[in-house]
Design a protein around this motif. Structure first.
Motif, PDB file in Angstrom:
ATOM      1  N   PRO A  58       0.830  -1.216   0.000  1.00  0.00           N
ATOM      2  CA  PRO A  58       0.000   0.000   0.000  1.00  0.00           C
ATOM      3  C   PRO A  58       0.862   1.263   0.000  1.00  0.00           C
ATOM      4  O   PRO A  58       2.068   1.218   0.257  1.00  0.00           O
ATOM      5  CB  PRO A  58      -0.794  -0.117   1.308  1.00  0.00           C
ATOM      6  CG  PRO A  58      -0.696  -1.541   1.711  1.00  0.00           C
ATOM      7  CD  PRO A  58       0.625  -2.031   1.203  1.00  0.00           C
ATOM      8  N   GLN A  62      -1.773   6.012   4.717  1.00  0.00           N
ATOM      9  CA  GLN A  62      -3.063   5.321   4.673  1.00  0.00           C
ATOM     10  C   GLN A  62      -4.185   6.307   4.390  1.00  0.00           C
ATOM     11  O   GLN A  62      -4.238   7.376   4.981  1.00  0.00           O
ATOM     12  CB  GLN A  62      -3.335   4.611   6.002  1.00  0.00           C
ATOM     13  CG  GLN A  62      -4.680   3.884   6.041  1.00  0.00           C
ATOM     14  CD  GLN A  62      -5.030   3.364   7.424  1.00  0.00           C
ATOM     15  OE1 GLN A  62      -4.278   3.538   8.372  1.00  0.00           O
ATOM     16  NE2 GLN A  62      -6.183   2.745   7.550  1.00  0.00           N
ATOM     17  N   HIS A 103      -6.089   0.743  -4.149  1.00  0.00           N
ATOM     18  CA  HIS A 103      -5.908  -0.110  -2.964  1.00  0.00           C
ATOM     19  C   HIS A 103      -7.002  -1.167  -2.834  1.00  0.00           C
ATOM     20  O   HIS A 103      -6.722  -2.323  -2.481  1.00  0.00           O
ATOM     21  CB  HIS A 103      -5.873   0.756  -1.692  1.00  0.00           C
ATOM     22  CG  HIS A 103      -4.616   1.548  -1.534  1.00  0.00           C
ATOM     23  ND1 HIS A 103      -4.442   2.774  -2.140  1.00  0.00           N
ATOM     24  CD2 HIS A 103      -3.460   1.286  -0.863  1.00  0.00           C
ATOM     25  CE1 HIS A 103      -3.236   3.236  -1.834  1.00  0.00           C
ATOM     26  NE2 HIS A 103      -2.628   2.357  -1.059  1.00  0.00           N
ATOM     27  N   GLU A 146     -12.002   9.085   7.251  1.00  0.00           N
ATOM     28  CA  GLU A 146     -10.884   8.570   6.472  1.00  0.00           C
ATOM     29  C   GLU A 146     -10.135   9.720   5.795  1.00  0.00           C
ATOM     30  O   GLU A 146      -8.904   9.759   5.783  1.00  0.00           O
ATOM     31  CB  GLU A 146     -11.382   7.586   5.421  1.00  0.00           C
ATOM     32  CG  GLU A 146     -11.793   6.236   5.974  1.00  0.00           C
ATOM     33  CD  GLU A 146     -12.322   5.304   4.903  1.00  0.00           C
ATOM     34  OE1 GLU A 146     -11.981   4.123   4.916  1.00  0.00           O
ATOM     35  OE2 GLU A 146     -13.095   5.767   4.041  1.00  0.00           O
TER      36      GLU A 146
END
Length: 312
Positions: A58, A62, A103, A146
């Protein structure tokens, strides 16, 4: 059998509602198509190659929290991977790659055990996070929290200009996101999850309740409890928000009692006529038995203190 015609006012309202739903659907579909078009353009003139999913990591920042990808897995299983992901050669691991965007597709392909169709580009850290952020903005499938955490992580590593370019937001909104994430412990947010549909005002309200509690230990314990974790993410948010709201009436007690280390002890509910203390026997079976055993002695101790006080 003929139906009854709606009155003109109701007909107009129904027409407006149908039009609004249609416009919202069309706008959502257009954004999704624009995101795919961006990815296709990035792939134009580039060689799409197949890579081993196990050799792709990844992004170093994040953006997404773990979520359901069952629909995507089913789609790729039936139709294959329609749009390649964008990766760069891993800056620290020769022979490995790092995702700029894609992702969820990578997770789905890993689950299916399939190779990954990808475009490989040499990208700087700044170029990677800008591509990652802009692709997410077009899809608009990151939840508020997020996106806020993504902004917080980027802000620790890059200039404000890079963060603003990646997220397409102004300085004021960026500052609000950063302050909100700083106000909430990371493990608390992780326990609640992405909470789709929950916006900044609700998260801000939750942050204020955690701050008023004095210590976040009780809030973390509540969010991690078996009862809350059994719920979907958005319902976890609602349960924690409701659990942290102060009870009405005088002599309020904290609804969740926890140790200084954050371990959940009991849930307290009180009204004008009664006080209820609930201990999770799964979490603390020995403690529950200990309280039951000591309760008569505690009452006698309380009674003795009252008699001594009255006798003075």
């Amino acid at each position: 059998m003929l139906g009854t015609a709606l009155p003109p006012a109701e007909t107009n309202a129904a027409t407006r509602l149908t039009s609004q739903v249609g416009n919202a659907f069309a706008e959502s579909k257009a954004k999704f198509e624009r995101a795919e078009e961006i990815e296709r353009r990035l792939a134009e003139g580039q060689t799409v190659i197949e890579l081993d999913a196990a050799r792709i990591e990844p992004s170093f920042v994040q953006d997404r929290m773990p979520g359901d990808i069952d629909g995507l897995v089913a789609s790729i299983r039936e139709q294959g991977q329609q749009v390649p992901i964008l990766v760069r050669p891993h800056p620290e691991k020769p022979g490995f790659y790092q995702v700029a965007f894609g992702h969820r597709r990578l997770r789905a392909l890993l689950e299916l055990g399939l190779p990954v169709r990808a475009v490989v580009r040499d990208l700087t850290d700044e170029q990677l996070v800008v591509a990652q952020g802009q692709e997410n903005n077009e899809r608009e499938d990151l939840t508020f929290i997020e996106k806020a955490r993504f902004a917080y992580q980027l802000n620790k590593q890059f200039s404000r200009d890079v963060v603003i370019a990646a997220l397409s937001i102004d300085k004021s909104n960026l500052s609000k996101m950063i302050l909100l994430v700083e106000a909430l412990p990371a493990e608390f947010i992780d326990a609640i999850g992405p909470a789709p549909g929950v916006g900044r005002p609700s998260w801000q309200q939750l942050a204020e309740l955690v701050e008023k509690a004095g210590s976040p230990a009780g809030a973390i314990s509540l969010a991690r409890s078996d009862e809350v974790q059994a719920l979907a993410s958005v319902d976890r948010f609602k349960a924690v928000l409701g659990g942290l709201k102060p009870q009405r009436g005088p002599n309020k007690l904290p609804q969740i009692m926890a140790t200084p280390a954050g371990d959940r002890l009991a849930q307290v509910v009180q009204s004008k006529t009664k006080l209820e203390i609930s201990i999770d026997r799964k979490a603390a079976p020995d403690f529950a038995a200990f309280v039951l055993e000591k309760l008569p002695a505690l009452y006698l101790e309380h009674q003795a203190k009252n008699e001594k006080k009255n006798g003075e």
